[in-house]
Design a protein around this motif. Structure first.
Motif, PDB file in Angstrom:
ATOM      1  N   ARG A 197       0.844  -1.215   0.000  1.00  0.00           N
ATOM      2  CA  ARG A 197       0.000   0.000   0.000  1.00  0.00           C
ATOM      3  C   ARG A 197       0.873   1.256   0.000  1.00  0.00           C
ATOM      4  O   ARG A 197       0.610   2.234  -0.704  1.00  0.00           O
ATOM      5  N   PHE A 198       1.956   1.216   0.763  1.00  0.00           N
ATOM      6  CA  PHE A 198       2.884   2.346   0.811  1.00  0.00           C
ATOM      7  C   PHE A 198       3.529   2.589  -0.557  1.00  0.00           C
ATOM      8  O   PHE A 198       3.678   3.720  -1.010  1.00  0.00           O
ATOM      9  N   ILE A 199       3.881   1.468  -1.229  1.00  0.00           N
ATOM     10  CA  ILE A 199       4.490   1.578  -2.550  1.00  0.00           C
ATOM     11  C   ILE A 199       3.520   2.228  -3.530  1.00  0.00           C
ATOM     12  O   ILE A 199       3.903   3.096  -4.338  1.00  0.00           O
ATOM     13  N   ARG A 200       2.257   1.817  -3.473  1.00  0.00           N
ATOM     14  CA  ARG A 200       1.251   2.382  -4.390  1.00  0.00           C
ATOM     15  C   ARG A 200       1.079   3.884  -4.149  1.00  0.00           C
ATOM     16  O   ARG A 200       0.994   4.686  -5.079  1.00  0.00           O
ATOM     17  N   ILE A 201       1.012   4.277  -2.868  1.00  0.00           N
ATOM     18  CA  ILE A 201       0.857   5.709  -2.530  1.00  0.00           C
ATOM     19  C   ILE A 201       2.055   6.506  -3.028  1.00  0.00           C
ATOM     20  O   ILE A 201       1.919   7.589  -3.613  1.00  0.00           O
ATOM     21  N   ALA A 202       3.254   5.959  -2.804  1.00  0.00           N
ATOM     22  CA  ALA A 202       4.467   6.650  -3.250  1.00  0.00           C
ATOM     23  C   ALA A 202       4.493   6.795  -4.760  1.00  0.00           C
ATOM     24  O   ALA A 202       4.899   7.829  -5.306  1.00  0.00           O
ATOM     25  N   PHE A 203       4.043   5.731  -5.465  1.00  0.00           N
ATOM     26  CA  PHE A 203       4.019   5.785  -6.930  1.00  0.00           C
ATOM     27  C   PHE A 203       3.073   6.876  -7.427  1.00  0.00           C
ATOM     28  O   PHE A 203       3.409   7.663  -8.321  1.00  0.00           O
ATOM     29  N   VAL A 204       1.873   6.941  -6.821  1.00  0.00           N
ATOM     30  CA  VAL A 204       0.896   7.961  -7.212  1.00  0.00           C
ATOM     31  C   VAL A 204       1.434   9.364  -6.927  1.00  0.00           C
ATOM     32  O   VAL A 204       1.298  10.285  -7.744  1.00  0.00           O
ATOM     33  N   TYR A 205       2.085   9.519  -5.776  1.00  0.00           N
ATOM     34  CA  TYR A 205       2.646  10.824  -5.409  1.00  0.00           C
ATOM     35  C   TYR A 205       3.718  11.256  -6.415  1.00  0.00           C
ATOM     36  O   TYR A 205       3.737  12.401  -6.884  1.00  0.00           O
ATOM     37  N   CYS A 206       4.587  10.329  -6.778  1.00  0.00           N
ATOM     38  CA  CYS A 206       5.643  10.644  -7.748  1.00  0.00           C
ATOM     39  C   CYS A 206       5.057  10.986  -9.107  1.00  0.00           C
ATOM     40  O   CYS A 206       5.523  11.896  -9.800  1.00  0.00           O
ATOM     41  N   LEU A 207       4.012  10.234  -9.498  1.00  0.00           N
ATOM     42  CA  LEU A 207       3.372  10.497 -10.784  1.00  0.00           C
ATOM     43  C   LEU A 207       2.759  11.888 -10.815  1.00  0.00           C
ATOM     44  O   LEU A 207       2.921  12.647 -11.782  1.00  0.00           O
ATOM     45  N   LEU A 208       2.068  12.243  -9.715  1.00  0.00           N
ATOM     46  CA  LEU A 208       1.467  13.585  -9.634  1.00  0.00           C
ATOM     47  C   LEU A 208       2.547  14.663  -9.653  1.00  0.00           C
ATOM     48  O   LEU A 208       2.379  15.719 -10.261  1.00  0.00           O
ATOM     49  N   SER A 209       3.669  14.383  -8.990  1.00  0.00           N
ATOM     50  CA  SER A 209       4.763  15.354  -8.975  1.00  0.00           C
ATOM     51  C   SER A 209       5.323  15.565 -10.366  1.00  0.00           C
ATOM     52  O   SER A 209       5.599  16.690 -10.795  1.00  0.00           O
ATOM     53  N   LEU A 210       5.474  14.444 -11.101  1.00  0.00           N
ATOM     54  CA  LEU A 210       5.989  14.551 -12.464  1.00  0.00           C
ATOM     55  C   LEU A 210       5.031  15.324 -13.349  1.00  0.00           C
ATOM     56  O   LEU A 210       5.438  16.125 -14.196  1.00  0.00           O
ATOM     57  N   ILE A 211       3.741  15.072 -13.165  1.00  0.00           N
ATOM     58  CA  ILE A 211       2.735  15.806 -13.945  1.00  0.00           C
ATOM     59  C   ILE A 211       2.808  17.292 -13.629  1.00  0.00           C
ATOM     60  O   ILE A 211       2.746  18.149 -14.511  1.00  0.00           O
ATOM     61  N   THR A 212       2.963  17.589 -12.319  1.00  0.00           N
ATOM     62  CA  THR A 212       3.044  19.000 -11.901  1.00  0.00           C
ATOM     63  C   THR A 212       4.278  19.668 -12.495  1.00  0.00           C
ATOM     64  O   THR A 212       4.224  20.780 -13.012  1.00  0.00           O
ATOM     65  N   VAL A 213       5.421  18.957 -12.414  1.00  0.00           N
ATOM     66  CA  VAL A 213       6.657  19.513 -12.978  1.00  0.00           C
ATOM     67  C   VAL A 213       6.507  19.732 -14.469  1.00  0.00           C
ATOM     68  O   VAL A 213       6.919  20.759 -15.027  1.00  0.00           O
ATOM     69  N   ALA A 214       5.871  18.793 -15.141  1.00  0.00           N
ATOM     70  CA  ALA A 214       5.663  18.937 -16.588  1.00  0.00           C
ATOM     71  C   ALA A 214       4.788  20.136 -16.880  1.00  0.00           C
ATOM     72  O   ALA A 214       5.026  20.883 -17.834  1.00  0.00           O
ATOM     73  N   ALA A 215       3.761  20.295 -16.027  1.00  0.00           N
ATOM     74  CA  ALA A 215       2.871  21.444 -16.231  1.00  0.00           C
ATOM     75  C   ALA A 215       3.641  22.743 -16.050  1.00  0.00           C
ATOM     76  O   ALA A 215       3.467  23.709 -16.795  1.00  0.00           O
ATOM     77  N   TYR A 216       4.523  22.770 -15.008  1.00  0.00           N
ATOM     78  CA  TYR A 216       5.318  23.978 -14.782  1.00  0.00           C
ATOM     79  C   TYR A 216       6.255  24.238 -15.964  1.00  0.00           C
ATOM     80  O   TYR A 216       6.454  25.362 -16.386  1.00  0.00           O
ATOM     81  N   ALA A 217       6.845  23.172 -16.485  1.00  0.00           N
ATOM     82  CA  ALA A 217       7.787  23.346 -17.586  1.00  0.00           C
ATOM     83  C   ALA A 217       7.116  23.942 -18.808  1.00  0.00           C
ATOM     84  O   ALA A 217       7.747  24.638 -19.590  1.00  0.00           O
ATOM     85  N   GLN A 218       5.832  23.688 -18.960  1.00  0.00           N
ATOM     86  CA  GLN A 218       5.109  24.242 -20.097  1.00  0.00           C
ATOM     87  C   GLN A 218       4.938  25.753 -19.967  1.00  0.00           C
ATOM     88  O   GLN A 218       4.725  26.431 -20.956  1.00  0.00           O
ATOM     89  N   LEU A 219       5.018  26.276 -18.723  1.00  0.00           N
ATOM     90  CA  LEU A 219       4.826  27.705 -18.531  1.00  0.00           C
ATOM     91  C   LEU A 219       6.150  28.443 -18.708  1.00  0.00           C
ATOM     92  O   LEU A 219       6.639  29.136 -17.834  1.00  0.00           O
ATOM     93  N   GLU A 220       6.732  28.232 -19.846  1.00  0.00           N
ATOM     94  CA  GLU A 220       7.945  28.925 -20.256  1.00  0.00           C
ATOM     95  C   GLU A 220       7.771  29.288 -21.718  1.00  0.00           C
ATOM     96  O   GLU A 220       7.506  28.430 -22.550  1.00  0.00           O
ATOM     97  N   VAL A 221       7.902  30.556 -22.013  1.00  0.00           N
ATOM     98  CA  VAL A 221       7.708  31.040 -23.376  1.00  0.00           C
ATOM     99  C   VAL A 221       8.981  31.739 -23.829  1.00  0.00           C
ATOM    100  O   VAL A 221       9.558  32.545 -23.085  1.00  0.00           O
ATOM    101  N   PHE A 222       9.400  31.456 -25.043  1.00  0.00           N
ATOM    102  CA  PHE A 222      10.595  32.079 -25.608  1.00  0.00           C
ATOM    103  C   PHE A 222      10.200  33.165 -26.606  1.00  0.00           C
ATOM    104  O   PHE A 222       9.245  33.014 -27.363  1.00  0.00           O
ATOM    105  N   VAL A 223      10.977  34.245 -26.581  1.00  0.00           N
ATOM    106  CA  VAL A 223      10.784  35.363 -27.505  1.00  0.00           C
ATOM    107  C   VAL A 223      12.091  35.584 -28.251  1.00  0.00           C
ATOM    108  O   VAL A 223      13.170  35.547 -27.652  1.00  0.00           O
ATOM    109  N   ALA A 224      11.997  35.798 -29.543  1.00  0.00           N
ATOM    110  CA  ALA A 224      13.205  36.038 -30.337  1.00  0.00           C
ATOM    111  C   ALA A 224      12.910  37.042 -31.436  1.00  0.00           C
ATOM    112  O   ALA A 224      11.775  37.179 -31.891  1.00  0.00           O
ATOM    113  N   VAL A 225      13.945  37.752 -31.854  1.00  0.00           N
ATOM    114  CA  VAL A 225      13.758  38.781 -32.883  1.00  0.00           C
ATOM    115  C   VAL A 225      13.318  38.168 -34.210  1.00  0.00           C
ATOM    116  O   VAL A 225      12.666  38.816 -35.027  1.00  0.00           O
TER     117      VAL A 225
END
Length: 705
Positions: free
Chosen positions: A9-37
Motif C-alpha cells: 500500500r505504501f508503494i502504491r501511494i508513493a508511486f501515485v505521489y511521484c506520478l502527480l509530482s511529475l505531472i506538476t513539474v511537466a505542467a510547470y515546464a510548459q509555462l515557459e515562453v521564448f521570444v526572439a527577434v
C-alpha cells in the motif's frame, strides 16, 4: 504477522505521489515562453518556435495558467534589440512571472525608430564638421514631440523626442554651446507665481551679444537657466526679441520672476536652428518634419525616440521579476510600479531615456498652470506634479507597495533623475520595506535639473544601500517621510550646477523623523555654490547620522538649518570646505513664520495632518508635542565622537545649538593632504582606512559589492 499488504500500500501511494509530482513539474515546464527577434507570434513559444513579441508571450502565459498553478512562469528573451511602439501593462493576472534575458545573452528594449544613415542629406561641411538633414515623416515618425516648460515647480514629464547618434543622445541646438551667460539687466521681472500672481506675464531682460539679434527670425526660440534663485531652473518660450533695445521678452513667467546681479543668475538660448554649429546638436523643423544635426565622424546608427509610455507598467502585481534587460531611447521612463509586492528588478540597465528609470507609486496629473504647491489628481505612469502635490499633502499615499527590490541596476544618461521610490503609509507609520541596493547612478538630468534626484524617497521605512551615485547637477538623494535607511553608499561629484543643495537632502517638515543615514562615503562635492554633504533644510529634525565619511564634501559637509533632535555620532570629516559643520537658528528669525501655532501656518498644518498628538506619532515622537513651545530654538541636537582631519573650520554656529561636547576632536595630518578629486573609491579606501578603522567605520563595505 506479515506486513507485506501495508508495504505494498505504501508503494502504491508513493508511486501515485511521484506520478502527480511529475505531472506538476511537466505542467510547470510548459509555462515557459521564448521570444526572439526572428520569432513568429503565430508560433507556440517553445525554444525552437519562439514568438516575436513580449505582448504575445504574456498572452500565452495568461492562456496557459490554471487556477492550480502558483509557480513561477518564465518569459525567456533571446538576444537582440526589440523596438517598442507602446508599453506593456502587467496586473494580478501576471503574478509569479519572470521576464529575463536568456542565459548571458544581450537583450535591449528600445523606444526609438531607426533612421537610415543612407537617407541622410549632407547640407554642408565646415571645420571638419558635417551638417546633415533627414526627413522624420518618411521614417514613420508621426508625432515629432512638443517642447514644454521644464524646471523647478514644473511637472516632470517626457522628452519631446530626441536624436541618438551611435547610442549618444544629442541635445537641442543652443548658445552658448557650453555653460551659460550672466543675466542682463531685468526690465520687467514678469508675474511671480510664487507670490500668487497668476496673471501669466513674461519677463523682459537685456542681452549683450549681437548674435542674439538673429534669434528674432527663429520659429520657436526658448531660453533656459536660473533666472532668480540658483536652485530653481526653468525653460520658457521667447515671445519677442527687440534688436534695437537688445531685450528678450518671454512668453511665460518663471516661478520667482526674473532678476540679475547674482553669480547663479544665468541663462542660455535653446531650440535655435541658427545656433546649430557644433557636434552633438540637433534641431527639428516641426512644420516640415525634418531633423538637422552636426557630426564629425562616420555614422553607423541613427534613431529618434518615440515611445511615450513606460516599457512596463506593473499595477497590483506580486512576485514579478525582470532581469538582465537594457531599456533605452524612449521619451518617458523605463518601468512604472504601483501597489506591487515583492517585485524584483535585477541586473537591468536604464540609459538614454527621456525621463527617469523607475517610478514606484502614483504620480500626479500635471496642473493646468505653474504653482509651487497645490492639489492634484493621482495618475499612473508618470511623475507629473508629484513634488508640488506632496508639499501641500505630505501624507499622500503613493501606493508604492511593499518589499519590492531594485538590485544591481545601472542608471545613466537619463533625462530627469533615476528612481522615484515610495512605500509605506505616513499616517500609520507602516513601513514599505522597498529597497534599492548595489545600483550605480551616473550622468543623469540631461533635461530636468533641480530637485530631480538620482533617488527620491517617499513614505515610510524604505532602504537605499550599497549604491554609487555620481556626476549630477543636483542632489543625489531627496528624502520625504519617516524611518528610511540610507547606508553604505558612495556618493561623489554631485550638486555640480544647482545652488543650495545637499548630496543627501531633507527639509521643511518637522514630522519627517527617524531617518537613519549611516556608513556612507560622501566625496568631492563642489564648493563654488552653497553645497553640503548632508543638508537638513528649513528645520528638518530627528535624523540620525552615524559613521559616515565626508571628504571634500561641499562648502559645508553637514548643514543643520534650524532643526532639532538630529544626532551626529562617530562621523569622519576630512578636508572640509569653508566649514565641516554649519548650524543656524532660522526659526528664531527669518523663517519663524513657518513655526507658528494655528491653522494656515505650514508646520502646524503638517503636524496636524499627521495627528501628532495621537498615536502612532505621539508614541513614536513624543518630542513633537513641544514643537511650538521651543520658540524655534534648536534643541536636542547631539554631536558626539566625531573626528575632523585637515578642516580649516569645524563649526559655524553656536555650540549650544548642537550639544557639542569634548568627545569631538580635530587634528591635522600631513598624510591626509591629498588630491581627493582624482581619487576613486579604491583610492579613498586605501587613504582613509586607518582613520575609518579607528572610528569603527566599515569602509570596505561601502559602495556596490
Amino acid at each position: 504477522m506479515t506486513q507485506y499488504p501495508n508495504y505494498l500500500r505504501f508503494i502504491r501511494i508513493a508511486f501515485v505521489y511521484c506520478l502527480l509530482s511529475l505531472i506538476t513539474v511537466a505542467a510547470y515546464a510548459q509555462l515557459e515562453v521564448f521570444v526572439a527577434v526572428n520569432g513568429d507570434d503565430q508560433s507556440t513559444g517553445s525554444m525552437d518556435r519562439p514568438v516575436a513579441s513580449l505582448e504575445r508571450a504574456i498572452a500565452l502565459l495568461r492562456e496557459r495558467r490554471t487556477t492550480d498553478h502558483e509557480g513561477m512562469a518564465i518569459i525567456q528573451v533571446r538576444e537582440g534589440t526589440y523596438a517598442f511602439v507602446q508599453g506593456i501593462s502587467l496586473d494580478s493576472k501576471d503574478n509569479n512571472t519572470l521576464i529575463q534575458a536568456y542565459g548571458k545573452e544581450s537583450v535591449t528594449f528600445k523606444g526609438s525608430v531607426d533612421l537610415a544613415p543612407t537617407a541622410l542629406n549632407k547640407l554642408r561641411e565646415s571645420g571638419g564638421i558635417s551638417y546633415y538633414e533627414i526627413n522624420l515623416l518618411q521614417h514613420g515618425v508621426r508625432d515629432l514631440g512638443k517642447l514644454r516648460n521644464v524646471g523647478f515647480s514644473r511637472a516632470s514629464g517626457n522628452a519631446a523626442g530626441e536624436l541618438f547618434v551611435d547610442e549618444t543622445a544629442f541635445h537641442l541646438a543652443r548658445w552658448p554651446n557650453h555653460g551659460m551667460v550672466a543675466m542682463g539687466k531685468v526690465i520687467d521681472a514678469g508675474s511671480i507665481p510664487r507670490n500668487k500672481d497668476l496673471s501669466h506675464r513674461g519677463g523682459v531682460f537685456r542681452y549683450k551679444d549681437s548674435r542674439i539679434d538673429r534669434w528674432a527670425q527663429e520659429d520657436d526660440p526658448w531660453v533656459a537657466g536660473y533666472f532668480k534663485w540658483g536652485y530653481a531652473d526653468d525653460m520658457v518660450r521667447v515671445k519677442s526679441i527687440d534688436q534695437e533695445k537688445r531685450t528678450i521678452t518671454t512668453l511665460e513667467p518663471t516661478l520667482y520672476g526674473f532678476d540679475y546681479k547674482k553669480k547663479y543668475r544665468q541663462w542660455y538660448g535653446v531650440n535655435l536652428l541658427v545656433e546649430l554649429d557644433t557636434v552633438g546638436e540637433f534641431y527639428v523643423d516641426r512644420k516640415l518634419g525634418t531633423l538637422s544635426f552636426a557630426q564629425n565622424k562616420p555614422i553607423t546608427k541613427l534613431s529618434y525616440s518615440v515611445l511615450e509610455e513606460p516599457f512596463f507598467s506593473l499595477i497590483g502585481t506580486e512576485f514579478v521579476k525582470i532581469k538582465g534587460i537594457q531599456f533605452e531611447e524612449s521619451r518617458g521612463m523605463g518601468i512604472y510600479m504601483r501597489d506591487t509586492k515583492q517585485v524584483l528588478i535585477e541586473d537591468c540597465t536604464f540609459r538614454n531615456l527621456g525621463s527617469l528609470g523607475i517610478a514606484v507609486g502614483f504620480g500626479i496629473k500635471p496642473f493646468e498652470q505653474m504653482q509651487h504647491e497645490g492639489s492634484g489628481e493621482p495618475q499612473d505612469n508618470s511623475i507629473g506634479d508629484l513634488h508640488q502635490h506632496i508639499y501641500s499633502h505630505p501624507t499622500f499615499d503613493h501606493q508604492g507597495g511593499e518589499s519590492n527590490v531594485i538590485r544591481r541596476c545601472h542608471f545613466y544618461r537619463l533625462g530627469a533623475g533615476g528612481v522615484s521610490l515610495s512605500g509605506g503609509n505616513r499616517l500609520e507609520l507602516s513601513k514599505g520595506n522597498n529597497c534599492i541596493e548595489h545600483c550605480v547612478f551616473s550622468d543623469l538630468n540631461r533635461l530636468e535639473k533641480s530637485y530631480r534626484p538620482a533617488i527620491a524617497l517617499y513614505g515610510v521605512g524604505n532602504v537605499v544601500k550599497n549604491c554609487e551615485i555620481a556626476d549630477l547637477p543636483s542632489m543625489a538623494i531627496l528624502i520625504h517621510g519617516n524611518a528610511h535607511t540610507i547606508e553604505y553608499n558612495y556618493i561623489h561629484h554631485v550638486a555640480q550646477e544647482v545652488d543650495d543643495q545637499g548630496a543627501i537632502y531633507i527639509g521643511r517638515d518637522p514630522s519627517e523623523r527617524n531617518n537613519l543615514i549611516q556608513y556612507n562615503l560622501l566625496a568631492n562635492i563642489p564648493k563654488k555654490l552653497r553645497t553640503s554633504g548632508i543638508y537638513h533644510d528649513d528645520a528638518s529634525s530627528g535624523t540620525t547620522v552615524v559613521g559616515n565619511i565626508f571628504v571634500n564634501a561641499g562648502e559645508r559637509s553637514a548643514f543643520i538649518g534650524g532643526g532639532s533632535d538630529n544626532r551626529y555620532v562617530n562621523n569622519l570629516f576630512v578636508a572640509a570646505g569653508r566649514w565641516a559643520v554649519r548650524v543656524d537658528n532660522r526659526l528664531e528669525n527669518w523663517l519663524k513664520k513657518l513655526n507658528v501655532y494655528g491653522s494656515g501656518n505650514l508646520f502646524y498644518d503638517r503636524l496636524v495632518g499627521v495627528r501628532y498628538l495621537m498615536d502612532p506619532y505621539r508614541s513614536a515622537y513624543p518630542e513633537l508635542a513641544l514643537q511650538f513651545d521651543r520658540g524655534g530654538r534648536p534643541s536636542g541636537n547631539v554631536f558626539q565622537d566625531n573626528r575632523f582631519y585637515n578642516c580649516k573650520r569645524t563649526l559655524k554656529g553656536k555650540r549650544k545649538w548642537l550639544a557639542w561636547d569634548q568627545s569631538n576632536a580635530a587634528k591635522y595630518l600631513p598624510s591626509l593632504v591629498q588630491d581627493y578629486q582624482r581619487m576613486n573609491l579604491k583610492d579613498l579606501r586605501k587613504t582613509l582606512q586607518s582613520q575609518a578603522t579607528q572610528q569603527h567605520i566599515p569602509i570596505e563595505h561601502i559602495g556596490p559589492q
